[in-house]
Design a protein around this motif. Structure first.
Motif, short mmCIF file in Angstrom:
data_model
loop_
_atom_site.label_atom_id
_atom_site.label_comp_id
_atom_site.label_asym_id
_atom_site.label_seq_id
_atom_site.Cartn_x
_atom_site.Cartn_y
_atom_site.Cartn_z
N ARG A 230 64.23 -36.42 -9.34
CA ARG A 230 63.50 -36.56 -10.79
C ARG A 230 62.20 -37.60 -10.89
NH1 ARG A 230 66.00 -39.97 -15.62
NH2 ARG A 230 65.07 -41.42 -14.25
N TRP A 233 58.46 -37.09 -9.19
CA TRP A 233 57.21 -36.50 -9.77
C TRP A 233 57.10 -36.86 -11.19
CZ3 TRP A 233 57.51 -31.76 -13.25
CH2 TRP A 233 58.67 -31.28 -13.37
N PRO A 299 61.82 -26.82 -8.79
CA PRO A 299 60.58 -27.61 -8.68
C PRO A 299 59.73 -26.97 -7.76
CG PRO A 299 62.39 -29.22 -8.79
CD PRO A 299 62.92 -27.80 -8.48
N LEU A 320 58.83 -27.79 -16.36
CA LEU A 320 59.32 -29.20 -16.90
C LEU A 320 60.42 -29.02 -17.88
CD1 LEU A 320 59.21 -32.01 -16.47
CD2 LEU A 320 57.33 -32.18 -18.32
N PHE A 323 63.49 -27.71 -16.35
CA PHE A 323 64.10 -28.63 -15.45
C PHE A 323 64.82 -29.70 -16.07
CE2 PHE A 323 63.87 -32.85 -13.05
CZ PHE A 323 63.91 -32.71 -11.75
N GLU A 379 51.78 -30.83 -6.33
CA GLU A 379 52.47 -29.89 -5.73
C GLU A 379 53.74 -30.39 -4.64
OE1 GLU A 379 50.20 -26.53 -4.40
OE2 GLU A 379 49.00 -26.74 -6.19
N LEU A 382 56.47 -32.00 -6.08
CA LEU A 382 57.64 -31.25 -6.44
C LEU A 382 58.31 -30.60 -5.30
CD1 LEU A 382 55.39 -29.22 -9.06
CD2 LEU A 382 57.48 -30.34 -9.54
N SER A 385 60.79 -32.93 -4.33
CA SER A 385 62.01 -32.99 -5.20
C SER A 385 62.77 -31.84 -5.25
CB SER A 385 61.23 -32.79 -6.65
OG SER A 385 62.23 -32.66 -7.79
N SER A 386 62.56 -30.84 -4.83
CA SER A 386 63.65 -29.55 -4.53
C SER A 386 64.15 -30.03 -3.22
CB SER A 386 62.69 -28.52 -4.11
OG SER A 386 62.55 -27.58 -5.34
#
Length: 408
Positions: A230, A233, A299, A320, A323, A379, A382, A385-386
């Motif tokens: 979380r 980003w 993400p 978002l 998410f 980007e 993200l 994040s994934s």
């Protein structure tokens, strides 16, 4: 006050602790937004802004570990009052003349605020274990979800409050107003919170700070990656992106992020309904894995949409929101599982260890949020994040399922 007096001493103490936690949360959310927006307006880079929160997160890691030990030895009310007093001091440190607001000074104030915040969180989350019998897991899940969700909704209000106060009062005036309000609450807390809630029957030893529970260790590892996902980003990259790329002003950035966190908190509060409590089910390790897996690719999909040149506002803001819903359910599941797994005697030891991992995840996410965004853009944040959510999902496979006793 008359209605409060009619409640049992345990419930009354818990409600007072929760009220203190809510008041603290408002100032914590507002202060974070104030610092990000104010220092961005002064020309600080994203990495420099992330550095301002470095000690906040580092001391959060230490505080959760040591704070659980102190809560078990001294009582949770004392750790709560200590946290409130330290937050007042942290706010007052930021009311000095602008020339004094150097990076080391602000980092020091954030360090105090980080210690204060995690003392409060550990105290509130640990208290609920003592009010619900182990045989009533559905009730425990519901109470944890309400506490966690309401706290995050108020943190969202704090984001909006921070943006609004910055626009109306300026940085110094906003911080001074919050310090004065919280000081009054702290003084009232010193008078009203008297019972040593959560004090362990046997004095824990210093080595007891490290959890001996396999289930708690696994859950803590999953929590680290979940919250890193979380914050990588959300903490620095997103507010700066909204301000610099979308051209949003303080009011709009603060208002949007506030609305997101409020909605996130509401979803956390109703997570038991989403995950099947109405049909008599409470979550286990399998549920934690499935919900993390459902979040892992989102993400990356947002990053692909931005890279493909689709409307940034539609892709980013829509992604978002989704998410927020999925992350809220994941967070609420974790919050229930840690309280369920924790030992009743000296509960703050287990809860403190778990939130140490939570704080470490935030620390890693915060640093990466500034560095990755500055070097590679939103980007890349993200994609990281994934990867973090996927790691949380894979770790969750090892959590106990229904019918299995958490191994110690």
């Amino acid at each position: 006050m008359h209605a409060l007096a009619r409640l049992s001493p345990e419930i009354r103490q818990y409600l007072l602790v929760t009220g203190n936690y809510w008041a603290f949360t408002l100032t914590d959310g507002a202060l974070r937004m104030l610092v990000v927006l104010h220092f961005h307006s002064l020309g600080y880079t994203p990495l420099q802004i992330a550095a301002l929160f470095l000690f906040y997160e580092i001391f959060g890691v230490v505080t959760n570990l040591v704070g659980g030990y102190l809560g078990a030895r001294l009582g949770l009310n004392r750790t709560m009052n200590l946290g409130l007093g330290m937050q007042v001091l942290a706010l007052l440190m930021l009311t000095v003349p602008a020339a004094w607001l150097t990076v080391p000074w602000v980092m020091g104030a954030q360090a105090l605020s980080g210690i204060a915040k995690d003392l409060n969180k550990m105290s509130a989350k640990s208290s609920i274990k003592l009010l619900v019998p182990d045989t009533q897991q559905g009730t425990l899940y519901k109470w944890v979800a309400i506490l966690t969700g309401s706290k995050n909704a108020l943190k969202g209000v704090g984001f909006f409050l921070g943006g609004a106060l910055l626009a109306v009062l300026g940085f110094t005036g906003a911080v001074l107003a919050m310090a004065a309000a919280l000081a009054l609450i702290w003084l009232a807390s010193l008078v009203l919170l008297k019972k040593d809630l959560g004090k362990a029957k046997a004095k824990p030893k210093f080595r007891d700070m490290l959890s001996k529970s396999r289930a708690i260790n696994i859950l803590s590892a999953a929590r680290l990656f979940l919250f890193g996902a979380r914050d990588v980003w959300f903490v620095v990259a997103l507010p700066v992106y909204l301000s610099s790329v979308f051209g949003w002003d303080f009011w709009l950035v603060g208002g949007f992020l506030a609305s997101w966190v409020i909605g996130y908190g509401i979803v956390q509060s109703v997570a038991p309904r989403i995950t099947g409590k109405r049909s008599g089910h409470v979550p286990d390790g399998r549920a934690a894995f499935l919900w993390a897996a459902s979040l892992a690719g989102l993400p990356a999909l947002i990053a692909l949409g931005l890279g493909a040149g689709w409307s940034a506002q539609v892709v980013l803001l829509g992604g978002l929101l989704l998410f927020g819903v999925l992350f809220a359910v994941n967070s609420s599941l974790h919050s229930y599982l840690i309280v369920s797994y924790a030992k009743e005697d000296g509960v703050s030891l287990d809860v403190g260890f778990y939130y140490m991992s939570n704080a470490l995840g935030r620390l890693i996410g915060t640093l990466l949020s500034g560095w990755v965004f500055q070097a590679y853009g939103l980007e890349a944040c993200l994609w990281v994040s994934s990867a973090f959510v996927l790691a949380a999902a894979l770790i969750s496979i090892a959590l106990p399922r229904h019918g299995m006793q958490p191994a110690r």
